[in-house]
Design a protein around this motif. Structure first.
Motif, short mmCIF file in Angstrom:
data_model
loop_
_atom_site.label_atom_id
_atom_site.label_comp_id
_atom_site.label_asym_id
_atom_site.label_seq_id
_atom_site.Cartn_x
_atom_site.Cartn_y
_atom_site.Cartn_z
N THR A 100 14.91 -7.11 0.31
CA THR A 100 13.59 -6.51 0.54
C THR A 100 13.68 -5.03 0.93
O THR A 100 12.99 -4.20 0.34
N PRO A 101 14.54 -4.64 1.91
CA PRO A 101 14.61 -3.21 2.24
C PRO A 101 15.10 -2.35 1.08
O PRO A 101 14.71 -1.17 0.97
N LEU A 102 15.94 -2.91 0.21
CA LEU A 102 16.48 -2.14 -0.91
C LEU A 102 15.40 -1.86 -1.95
O LEU A 102 15.35 -0.76 -2.52
N PHE A 103 14.55 -2.86 -2.21
CA PHE A 103 13.50 -2.70 -3.22
C PHE A 103 12.24 -2.06 -2.66
O PHE A 103 11.54 -1.33 -3.36
N ASP A 104 11.94 -2.35 -1.40
CA ASP A 104 10.65 -1.95 -0.84
C ASP A 104 10.43 -0.44 -0.88
O ASP A 104 9.31 0.03 -1.09
N LYS A 105 11.50 0.33 -0.67
CA LYS A 105 11.35 1.79 -0.65
C LYS A 105 10.91 2.34 -2.01
O LYS A 105 10.41 3.47 -2.09
N PHE B 210 8.67 0.70 -3.95
CA PHE B 210 7.36 0.14 -4.28
C PHE B 210 6.24 1.16 -4.00
O PHE B 210 6.40 2.07 -3.19
N SER B 211 5.12 0.95 -4.65
CA SER B 211 3.97 1.84 -4.52
C SER B 211 3.34 1.77 -3.13
O SER B 211 3.33 0.72 -2.49
N ASN B 212 2.77 2.89 -2.71
CA ASN B 212 2.02 2.92 -1.44
C ASN B 212 0.75 2.08 -1.53
O ASN B 212 0.15 1.77 -0.49
N TYR B 213 0.33 1.73 -2.73
CA TYR B 213 -0.93 1.00 -2.91
C TYR B 213 -0.69 -0.48 -3.22
O TYR B 213 -1.58 -1.18 -3.69
N SER B 214 0.54 -0.92 -2.94
CA SER B 214 0.89 -2.34 -3.02
C SER B 214 1.02 -2.85 -1.58
O SER B 214 1.80 -2.31 -0.80
N PRO C 183 6.85 -5.50 4.38
CA PRO C 183 6.93 -5.26 5.83
C PRO C 183 5.85 -4.29 6.30
O PRO C 183 5.58 -3.27 5.65
N ASN C 184 5.22 -4.62 7.42
CA ASN C 184 4.23 -3.77 8.08
C ASN C 184 3.01 -3.46 7.21
O ASN C 184 2.39 -2.41 7.35
N ARG C 185 2.69 -4.38 6.30
CA ARG C 185 1.50 -4.23 5.47
C ARG C 185 0.73 -5.54 5.45
O ARG C 185 1.32 -6.61 5.53
N GLN C 186 -0.59 -5.44 5.34
CA GLN C 186 -1.41 -6.63 5.31
C GLN C 186 -2.68 -6.39 4.50
O GLN C 186 -2.96 -5.26 4.10
N ALA C 187 -3.42 -7.47 4.30
CA ALA C 187 -4.63 -7.41 3.47
C ALA C 187 -5.65 -6.41 4.01
O ALA C 187 -6.35 -5.75 3.24
N GLU C 188 -5.74 -6.30 5.34
CA GLU C 188 -6.69 -5.38 5.95
C GLU C 188 -6.50 -3.95 5.43
O GLU C 188 -7.48 -3.23 5.18
N MET C 189 -5.26 -3.54 5.25
CA MET C 189 -4.97 -2.19 4.76
C MET C 189 -5.43 -2.03 3.32
O MET C 189 -5.93 -0.95 2.94
N ALA C 190 -5.29 -3.07 2.53
CA ALA C 190 -5.73 -3.02 1.13
C ALA C 190 -7.25 -2.88 1.06
O ALA C 190 -7.78 -2.10 0.25
N ILE C 191 -7.97 -3.63 1.89
CA ILE C 191 -9.43 -3.55 1.90
C ILE C 191 -9.89 -2.17 2.35
O ILE C 191 -10.81 -1.57 1.76
N SER D 297 10.07 -15.80 -4.06
CA SER D 297 9.03 -15.51 -5.05
C SER D 297 8.19 -14.28 -4.75
O SER D 297 7.90 -13.50 -5.66
N PRO D 298 7.75 -14.07 -3.49
CA PRO D 298 6.93 -12.87 -3.22
C PRO D 298 7.65 -11.57 -3.57
O PRO D 298 7.05 -10.66 -4.15
N LEU D 299 8.94 -11.47 -3.24
CA LEU D 299 9.71 -10.26 -3.57
C LEU D 299 9.83 -10.11 -5.08
O LEU D 299 9.64 -9.02 -5.62
N LEU D 300 10.13 -11.20 -5.78
CA LEU D 300 10.29 -11.14 -7.23
C LEU D 300 8.98 -10.75 -7.91
O LEU D 300 8.99 -10.00 -8.89
#
Length: 427
Positions: free
Chosen positions: A99-104, A106-110, A115-123, A199-202
Protein backbone atom coordinates in the motif's frame (compact mmCIF):
# COMPACT_ATOMS: atom_id res chain seq x y z
CA UNK A 1 10.27 0.41 -9.75
CA UNK A 2 11.02 -1.18 -6.39
CA UNK A 3 13.69 -3.89 -6.22
CA UNK A 4 13.32 -7.50 -5.20
CA UNK A 5 13.15 -8.73 -1.59
CA UNK A 6 9.76 -7.14 -0.98
CA UNK A 7 8.68 -10.68 -0.12
CA UNK A 8 10.94 -10.67 2.93
CA UNK A 9 9.28 -7.50 4.19
CA UNK A 10 5.91 -9.21 3.77
CA UNK A 11 7.12 -12.27 5.71
CA UNK A 12 8.72 -10.16 8.44
CA UNK A 13 7.59 -11.34 11.90
CA UNK A 14 6.30 -7.92 12.95
CA UNK A 15 4.39 -7.43 9.69
CA UNK A 16 2.73 -10.85 10.03
CA UNK A 17 1.79 -10.11 13.65
CA UNK A 18 0.14 -6.83 12.63
CA UNK A 19 -1.68 -8.65 9.81
CA UNK A 20 -2.97 -11.29 12.22
CA UNK A 21 -4.25 -8.64 14.64
CA UNK A 22 -5.99 -6.80 11.82
CA UNK A 23 -7.73 -9.97 10.60
CA UNK A 24 -8.81 -10.72 14.16
CA UNK A 25 -10.22 -7.20 14.59
CA UNK A 26 -12.13 -7.52 11.33
CA UNK A 27 -13.73 -10.73 12.65
CA UNK A 28 -15.66 -12.41 9.85
CA UNK A 29 -16.67 -16.00 9.23
CA UNK A 30 -14.60 -19.01 8.27
CA UNK A 31 -13.77 -19.81 4.64
CA UNK A 32 -14.02 -23.10 2.77
CA UNK A 33 -11.68 -24.92 5.18
CA UNK A 34 -13.82 -24.08 8.22
CA UNK A 35 -10.91 -22.60 10.17
CA UNK A 36 -12.00 -19.80 12.52
CA UNK A 37 -10.05 -16.71 13.51
CA UNK A 38 -9.48 -18.15 17.00
CA UNK A 39 -7.98 -21.29 15.47
CA UNK A 40 -5.74 -19.27 13.12
CA UNK A 41 -3.42 -18.09 15.92
CA UNK A 42 -2.73 -21.64 17.10
CA UNK A 43 -2.33 -22.90 13.52
CA UNK A 44 0.18 -20.22 12.64
CA UNK A 45 2.26 -20.76 15.78
CA UNK A 46 2.63 -24.43 14.84
CA UNK A 47 3.02 -24.04 11.07
CA UNK A 48 4.57 -20.60 10.56
CA UNK A 49 7.95 -21.80 9.26
CA UNK A 50 6.35 -24.30 6.89
CA UNK A 51 3.95 -21.70 5.46
CA UNK A 52 6.75 -19.17 5.00
CA UNK A 53 8.92 -21.79 3.26
CA UNK A 54 6.05 -22.66 0.91
CA UNK A 55 5.61 -18.99 0.00
CA UNK A 56 9.35 -18.49 -0.63
CA UNK A 57 9.48 -21.59 -2.82
CA UNK A 58 6.26 -20.60 -4.65
CA UNK A 59 4.56 -23.77 -3.40
CA UNK A 60 1.93 -22.09 -1.25
CA UNK A 61 -1.54 -23.33 -2.18
CA UNK A 62 -4.25 -20.69 -1.94
CA UNK A 63 -7.78 -21.91 -1.18
CA UNK A 64 -10.91 -21.10 -3.19
CA UNK A 65 -12.97 -18.28 -1.75
CA UNK A 66 -16.43 -18.97 -0.40
CA UNK A 67 -19.00 -17.18 -2.58
CA UNK A 68 -21.94 -15.62 -0.77
CA UNK A 69 -24.67 -13.31 -2.03
CA UNK A 70 -25.47 -10.14 -0.09
CA UNK A 71 -28.94 -8.72 -0.93
CA UNK A 72 -29.03 -5.07 -2.01
CA UNK A 73 -31.91 -2.73 -1.14
CA UNK A 74 -32.87 -2.54 -4.85
CA UNK A 75 -33.44 -6.30 -5.00
CA UNK A 76 -30.13 -7.07 -6.69
CA UNK A 77 -27.32 -9.01 -4.98
CA UNK A 78 -23.67 -8.22 -4.35
CA UNK A 79 -21.31 -11.16 -4.79
CA UNK A 80 -18.90 -11.40 -1.87
CA UNK A 81 -15.90 -13.71 -1.70
CA UNK A 82 -14.74 -14.98 1.70
CA UNK A 83 -11.14 -16.26 1.67
CA UNK A 84 -9.94 -18.62 4.39
CA UNK A 85 -8.60 -16.87 7.49
CA UNK A 86 -5.09 -18.07 6.59
CA UNK A 87 -5.32 -16.50 3.13
CA UNK A 88 -6.84 -13.34 4.62
CA UNK A 89 -3.84 -12.97 6.92
CA UNK A 90 -1.33 -13.37 4.08
CA UNK A 91 -3.29 -11.00 1.84
CA UNK A 92 -3.32 -8.47 4.68
CA UNK A 93 0.45 -8.85 5.12
CA UNK A 94 0.93 -8.19 1.38
CA UNK A 95 -1.39 -5.16 1.45
CA UNK A 96 0.44 -3.62 4.42
CA UNK A 97 3.75 -3.61 2.55
CA UNK A 98 2.49 -2.73 -0.94
CA UNK A 99 0.00 0.00 0.00
CA UNK A 100 2.68 2.64 0.84
CA UNK A 101 4.55 1.79 -2.37
CA UNK A 102 1.51 2.27 -4.62
CA UNK A 103 -0.36 4.92 -2.67
CA UNK A 104 2.13 7.69 -3.41
CA UNK A 105 1.33 7.28 -7.12
CA UNK A 106 -2.45 7.45 -6.70
CA UNK A 107 -4.53 10.51 -7.56
CA UNK A 108 -5.41 13.15 -4.97
CA UNK A 109 -9.03 12.69 -6.05
CA UNK A 110 -9.15 8.99 -5.20
CA UNK A 111 -10.49 8.48 -1.67
CA UNK A 112 -11.50 4.85 -1.24
CA UNK A 113 -9.51 2.36 0.84
CA UNK A 114 -6.51 4.63 1.26
CA UNK A 115 -4.66 5.71 4.41
CA UNK A 116 -6.05 8.87 6.06
CA UNK A 117 -8.85 9.23 3.50
CA UNK A 118 -12.58 8.67 3.81
CA UNK A 119 -15.90 9.20 2.06
CA UNK A 120 -16.44 12.53 3.82
CA UNK A 121 -13.46 14.00 1.95
CA UNK A 122 -14.84 12.80 -1.38
CA UNK A 123 -18.23 14.42 -0.70
CA UNK A 124 -16.59 17.71 0.35
CA UNK A 125 -14.50 17.77 -2.82
CA UNK A 126 -17.57 17.10 -4.96
CA UNK A 127 -19.35 20.02 -3.26
CA UNK A 128 -16.40 22.30 -4.07
CA UNK A 129 -16.74 21.44 -7.76
CA UNK A 130 -20.55 21.82 -7.75
CA UNK A 131 -20.25 25.27 -6.19
CA UNK A 132 -17.58 26.32 -8.69
CA UNK A 133 -20.11 25.80 -11.46
CA UNK A 134 -19.21 22.23 -12.44
CA UNK A 135 -22.71 20.99 -11.70
CA UNK A 136 -23.35 18.63 -14.61
CA UNK A 137 -22.48 15.15 -13.39
CA UNK A 138 -21.29 12.22 -15.47
CA UNK A 139 -22.05 9.20 -13.28
CA UNK A 140 -20.43 6.13 -14.84
CA UNK A 141 -21.43 2.78 -13.37
CA UNK A 142 -18.95 -0.08 -13.72
CA UNK A 143 -20.83 -3.34 -14.08
CA UNK A 144 -19.67 -5.87 -11.45
CA UNK A 145 -16.23 -4.27 -11.37
CA UNK A 146 -14.63 -6.79 -9.01
CA UNK A 147 -15.85 -9.68 -11.18
CA UNK A 148 -14.65 -8.29 -14.52
CA UNK A 149 -11.06 -7.20 -13.88
CA UNK A 150 -8.68 -8.70 -16.44
CA UNK A 151 -5.85 -10.49 -14.58
CA UNK A 152 -3.15 -9.88 -17.19
CA UNK A 153 -3.89 -6.15 -17.36
CA UNK A 154 -3.88 -5.91 -13.58
CA UNK A 155 -0.64 -7.85 -13.08
CA UNK A 156 1.04 -5.76 -15.77
CA UNK A 157 0.17 -2.65 -13.76
CA UNK A 158 1.47 -4.25 -10.55
CA UNK A 159 4.74 -5.21 -12.20
CA UNK A 160 5.33 -1.59 -13.30
CA UNK A 161 5.88 -0.68 -9.65
CA UNK A 162 7.37 -3.80 -8.07
CA UNK A 163 9.82 -6.22 -9.64
CA UNK A 164 9.75 -9.00 -7.03
CA UNK A 165 8.59 -11.97 -9.06
CA UNK A 166 7.80 -13.98 -5.93
CA UNK A 167 5.30 -11.36 -4.80
CA UNK A 168 3.76 -11.07 -8.27
CA UNK A 169 3.40 -14.85 -8.42
CA UNK A 170 1.76 -14.94 -5.00
CA UNK A 171 -0.75 -12.22 -5.91
CA UNK A 172 -1.70 -14.04 -9.11
CA UNK A 173 -2.32 -17.20 -7.09
CA UNK A 174 -4.92 -15.36 -5.05
CA UNK A 175 -6.56 -14.08 -8.24
CA UNK A 176 -6.89 -17.55 -9.78
CA UNK A 177 -7.68 -19.49 -6.59
CA UNK A 178 -11.27 -20.09 -7.71
CA UNK A 179 -14.59 -19.75 -5.89
CA UNK A 180 -16.77 -22.31 -4.17
CA UNK A 181 -20.46 -21.91 -5.01
CA UNK A 182 -22.91 -24.33 -3.38
CA UNK A 183 -20.08 -26.76 -2.74
CA UNK A 184 -18.79 -26.66 -6.34
CA UNK A 185 -15.43 -25.05 -7.12
CA UNK A 186 -15.38 -22.77 -10.17
CA UNK A 187 -12.36 -21.26 -11.93
CA UNK A 188 -11.73 -17.50 -11.72
CA UNK A 189 -10.06 -16.55 -14.97
CA UNK A 190 -11.09 -12.92 -14.45
CA UNK A 191 -11.99 -10.76 -11.47
CA UNK A 192 -10.72 -10.16 -7.96
CA UNK A 193 -13.04 -11.37 -5.18
CA UNK A 194 -14.82 -8.54 -3.40
CA UNK A 195 -14.15 -9.27 0.25
CA UNK A 196 -10.47 -10.21 0.11
CA UNK A 197 -8.01 -8.06 2.08
CA UNK A 198 -5.98 -7.41 -1.06
CA UNK A 199 -8.91 -6.52 -3.34
CA UNK A 200 -9.24 -2.82 -2.36
CA UNK A 201 -5.58 -2.15 -3.22
CA UNK A 202 -5.83 -4.08 -6.50
CA UNK A 203 -8.95 -2.16 -7.49
CA UNK A 204 -7.18 1.14 -6.85
CA UNK A 205 -4.19 -0.01 -8.91
CA UNK A 206 -6.48 -0.80 -11.85
CA UNK A 207 -8.63 2.31 -11.59
CA UNK A 208 -5.65 4.60 -11.09
CA UNK A 209 -5.29 4.31 -14.88
CA UNK A 210 -8.72 5.92 -15.19
CA UNK A 211 -7.67 8.66 -12.75
CA UNK A 212 -4.56 9.41 -14.81
CA UNK A 213 -6.63 9.68 -17.98
CA UNK A 214 -9.12 12.04 -16.36
CA UNK A 215 -6.31 14.20 -14.97
CA UNK A 216 -4.65 14.28 -18.39
CA UNK A 217 -7.92 15.63 -19.83
CA UNK A 218 -8.05 18.22 -17.02
CA UNK A 219 -11.44 16.94 -15.86
CA UNK A 220 -12.88 17.46 -12.38
CA UNK A 221 -13.69 14.12 -10.78
CA UNK A 222 -14.02 12.28 -7.49
CA UNK A 223 -13.53 8.52 -7.12
CA UNK A 224 -14.15 6.20 -4.20
CA UNK A 225 -13.21 2.64 -5.20
CA UNK A 226 -15.37 1.88 -8.27
CA UNK A 227 -17.77 4.79 -7.60
CA UNK A 228 -16.68 7.69 -9.80
CA UNK A 229 -18.37 10.93 -10.79
CA UNK A 230 -17.02 13.47 -13.28
CA UNK A 231 -18.18 17.09 -13.13
CA UNK A 232 -18.37 19.52 -16.06
CA UNK A 233 -20.09 22.88 -16.76
CA UNK A 234 -22.60 22.00 -19.49
CA UNK A 235 -24.85 19.19 -20.63
CA UNK A 236 -23.10 19.10 -24.01
CA UNK A 237 -19.72 18.59 -22.32
CA UNK A 238 -21.23 15.91 -20.10
CA UNK A 239 -22.49 13.92 -23.09
CA UNK A 240 -19.12 14.20 -24.83
CA UNK A 241 -17.28 13.05 -21.67
CA UNK A 242 -19.68 10.17 -21.15
CA UNK A 243 -18.98 8.84 -24.67
CA UNK A 244 -15.20 9.27 -24.59
CA UNK A 245 -14.62 8.01 -21.03
CA UNK A 246 -16.87 4.99 -21.58
CA UNK A 247 -14.80 4.14 -24.66
CA UNK A 248 -11.56 4.46 -22.67
CA UNK A 249 -12.83 2.24 -19.84
CA UNK A 250 -14.02 -0.52 -22.13
CA UNK A 251 -11.20 -0.48 -24.69
CA UNK A 252 -8.16 0.44 -22.58
CA UNK A 253 -9.08 -1.06 -19.20
CA UNK A 254 -11.18 -3.97 -20.45
CA UNK A 255 -13.99 -3.21 -17.99
CA UNK A 256 -17.73 -3.06 -18.67
CA UNK A 257 -19.78 0.11 -18.31
CA UNK A 258 -23.41 -0.45 -17.33
CA UNK A 259 -25.20 1.78 -19.84
CA UNK A 260 -28.58 1.48 -18.09
CA UNK A 261 -27.26 2.71 -14.73
CA UNK A 262 -24.77 5.28 -16.04
CA UNK A 263 -26.34 8.71 -16.37
CA UNK A 264 -25.91 12.45 -16.84
CA UNK A 265 -27.59 14.39 -14.07
CA UNK A 266 -27.53 17.40 -11.75
CA UNK A 267 -26.63 17.37 -8.03
CA UNK A 268 -30.14 18.22 -6.83
CA UNK A 269 -31.81 15.48 -8.87
CA UNK A 270 -33.60 13.29 -6.25
CA UNK A 271 -32.23 10.19 -7.98
CA UNK A 272 -28.63 11.39 -7.71
CA UNK A 273 -26.85 9.26 -5.10
CA UNK A 274 -23.12 9.16 -4.40
CA UNK A 275 -21.62 7.21 -1.48
CA UNK A 276 -25.03 7.23 0.19
CA UNK A 277 -25.42 11.02 -0.06
CA UNK A 278 -27.84 13.17 -2.00
CA UNK A 279 -27.49 16.89 -2.64
CA UNK A 280 -29.76 19.93 -2.60
CA UNK A 281 -29.59 23.60 -3.50
CA UNK A 282 -29.62 25.94 -0.49
CA UNK A 283 -31.20 29.06 -1.98
CA UNK A 284 -30.31 31.18 1.06
CA UNK A 285 -26.62 30.41 0.85
CA UNK A 286 -26.83 29.93 -2.93
CA UNK A 287 -24.72 26.78 -2.68
CA UNK A 288 -25.13 23.04 -3.00
CA UNK A 289 -25.21 21.10 0.28
CA UNK A 290 -25.04 17.41 1.13
CA UNK A 291 -27.62 15.31 2.93
CA UNK A 292 -28.20 11.58 3.45
CA UNK A 293 -29.98 10.23 0.40
CA UNK A 294 -33.59 9.19 0.92
CA UNK A 295 -32.62 5.55 0.31
CA UNK A 296 -29.92 5.79 2.99
CA UNK A 297 -32.47 7.21 5.43
CA UNK A 298 -34.93 4.43 4.59
CA UNK A 299 -32.23 1.82 5.18
CA UNK A 300 -31.38 3.43 8.53
CA UNK A 301 -35.05 3.39 9.58
CA UNK A 302 -35.31 -0.25 8.54
CA UNK A 303 -32.29 -1.25 10.65
CA UNK A 304 -33.80 0.46 13.69
CA UNK A 305 -37.14 -1.22 12.97
CA UNK A 306 -35.50 -4.65 12.91
CA UNK A 307 -33.79 -3.95 16.23
CA UNK A 308 -37.10 -2.88 17.81
CA UNK A 309 -39.40 -5.67 16.71
CA UNK A 310 -41.64 -6.50 19.65
CA UNK A 311 -41.19 -10.28 19.49
CA UNK A 312 -37.38 -10.08 19.84
CA UNK A 313 -36.90 -11.78 23.20
CA UNK A 314 -33.67 -10.20 24.40
CA UNK A 315 -32.63 -8.08 27.35
CA UNK A 316 -33.54 -4.41 26.85
CA UNK A 317 -30.04 -3.32 27.88
CA UNK A 318 -28.50 -5.38 25.06
CA UNK A 319 -31.15 -4.09 22.67
CA UNK A 320 -30.25 -0.48 23.53
CA UNK A 321 -26.54 -1.24 23.04
CA UNK A 322 -27.25 -2.59 19.55
CA UNK A 323 -29.39 0.45 18.71
CA UNK A 324 -26.65 2.78 19.93
CA UNK A 325 -24.07 1.07 17.72
CA UNK A 326 -26.24 1.57 14.63
CA UNK A 327 -27.14 5.17 15.55
CA UNK A 328 -23.55 6.25 16.23
CA UNK A 329 -22.18 4.50 13.15
CA UNK A 330 -24.78 5.96 10.78
CA UNK A 331 -24.59 9.52 12.10
CA UNK A 332 -20.79 9.49 12.24
CA UNK A 333 -20.73 8.54 8.56
CA UNK A 334 -23.32 11.11 7.44
CA UNK A 335 -22.30 13.84 9.91
CA UNK A 336 -21.44 16.38 7.19
CA UNK A 337 -24.97 16.12 5.80
CA UNK A 338 -27.93 18.30 6.71
CA UNK A 339 -30.36 16.00 8.54
CA UNK A 340 -31.48 17.43 11.89
CA UNK A 341 -35.19 17.53 11.04
CA UNK A 342 -35.04 13.91 9.84
CA UNK A 343 -33.27 12.83 13.04
CA UNK A 344 -35.94 14.45 15.22
CA UNK A 345 -38.62 12.32 13.53
CA UNK A 346 -36.47 9.18 13.79
CA UNK A 347 -35.82 9.87 17.50
CA UNK A 348 -39.51 10.21 18.23
CA UNK A 349 -40.48 7.07 16.33
CA UNK A 350 -37.62 5.05 17.85
CA UNK A 351 -38.69 5.90 21.40
CA UNK A 352 -42.25 4.79 20.61
CA UNK A 353 -41.02 1.48 19.25
CA UNK A 354 -38.76 0.91 22.26
CA UNK A 355 -41.69 1.57 24.63
CA UNK A 356 -43.68 -0.92 22.58
CA UNK A 357 -40.94 -3.53 23.06
CA UNK A 358 -40.73 -2.92 26.81
CA UNK A 359 -44.52 -3.20 27.24
CA UNK A 360 -44.52 -6.45 25.28
CA UNK A 361 -41.68 -7.86 27.45
CA UNK A 362 -43.63 -7.14 30.63
CA UNK A 363 -46.23 -9.61 29.27
CA UNK A 364 -48.54 -10.22 32.25
CA UNK A 365 -50.88 -7.74 33.90
CA UNK A 366 -49.20 -8.39 37.23
CA UNK A 367 -45.75 -7.60 35.88
CA UNK A 368 -47.03 -4.50 34.07
CA UNK A 369 -48.73 -3.21 37.22
CA UNK A 370 -45.59 -3.74 39.28
CA UNK A 371 -43.39 -1.90 36.74
CA UNK A 372 -45.82 0.99 36.28
CA UNK A 373 -45.89 1.54 40.05
CA UNK A 374 -42.09 1.36 40.13
CA UNK A 375 -42.03 4.10 37.48
CA UNK A 376 -44.24 6.40 39.58
CA UNK A 377 -47.84 5.61 38.63
CA UNK A 378 -50.38 5.39 41.49
CA UNK A 379 -51.64 1.91 42.37
CA UNK A 380 -55.19 2.41 41.11
CA UNK A 381 -54.10 3.72 37.67
CA UNK A 382 -51.43 1.04 37.44
CA UNK A 383 -53.99 -1.71 38.13
CA UNK A 384 -56.49 -0.23 35.67
CA UNK A 385 -53.98 0.27 32.84
CA UNK A 386 -52.20 -3.05 33.33
CA UNK A 387 -55.47 -4.79 32.35
CA UNK A 388 -56.08 -2.65 29.25
CA UNK A 389 -57.14 -4.37 26.04
CA UNK A 390 -55.36 -1.78 23.88
CA UNK A 391 -52.69 -3.10 21.52
CA UNK A 392 -49.00 -2.50 22.16
CA UNK A 393 -48.75 0.23 19.50
CA UNK A 394 -51.58 2.28 21.00
CA UNK A 395 -50.12 1.85 24.48
CA UNK A 396 -46.68 2.96 23.26
CA UNK A 397 -48.19 6.22 21.94
CA UNK A 398 -50.43 6.79 24.97
CA UNK A 399 -49.81 8.76 28.18
CA UNK A 400 -49.55 5.42 30.04
CA UNK A 401 -45.98 4.94 28.80
CA UNK A 402 -45.00 8.46 27.75
CA UNK A 403 -45.41 9.64 31.35
CA UNK A 404 -43.65 6.64 32.88
CA UNK A 405 -41.05 5.54 30.34
CA UNK A 406 -40.20 9.15 29.61
CA UNK A 407 -37.59 10.41 27.15
CA UNK A 408 -35.42 11.29 30.14
CA UNK A 409 -35.68 7.77 31.56
CA UNK A 410 -34.76 6.22 28.21
CA UNK A 411 -31.72 8.52 28.05
CA UNK A 412 -30.75 7.53 31.60
CA UNK A 413 -31.07 3.90 30.55
CA UNK A 414 -28.47 4.61 27.87
CA UNK A 415 -30.43 5.19 24.65
CA UNK A 416 -28.53 7.59 22.40
CA UNK A 417 -30.56 10.44 20.96
CA UNK A 418 -29.89 10.84 17.23
CA UNK A 419 -30.23 14.63 17.45
CA UNK A 420 -28.02 14.95 20.53
CA UNK A 421 -25.31 12.76 19.02
CA UNK A 422 -25.46 14.80 15.80
CA UNK A 423 -25.15 18.05 17.80
CA UNK A 424 -22.34 16.60 19.91
CA UNK A 425 -20.09 15.80 16.95
CA UNK A 426 -20.76 19.27 15.49
CA UNK A 427 -19.62 21.16 18.59
Amino acid sequence: MYERKILERILDKENLTVAFEQVRRNKGVAGVDGMTIDELGIYFLRNKEEVMAQIRQRNYQTSPVLRVEIPKPNGDVRLLGIPTVKDRMIQQAIAQVLTPLFDKGFSNYSYGFRPNRQAEMAINQALVYFNEGYDWIVDIDLERFFDTVQHDRLMNLVSRTISDGDVISLIRKFLVSGVQVNGIIQDTSIGTPQGGNLSPLLSNIMLNELDKELEKRNLRFVRYADDCIIMVKSEMSARRVMRSVTKFIEEKLGLIVNSTKSKITKPNNPEMKFLGFGFYRDFNKKTYQAKPHKISVENFRYKLKVLTRKNWSIDTKYQVERLNQVIRGWINYYKIGSMKSILKKIDSHLRVRLRMCIWHKWKTAKNRRKNLIKLGMDKYSAYKNSHTSKGVVRIAYSWILTTTITNKRLAQFGLVSCVEHYDKIHV
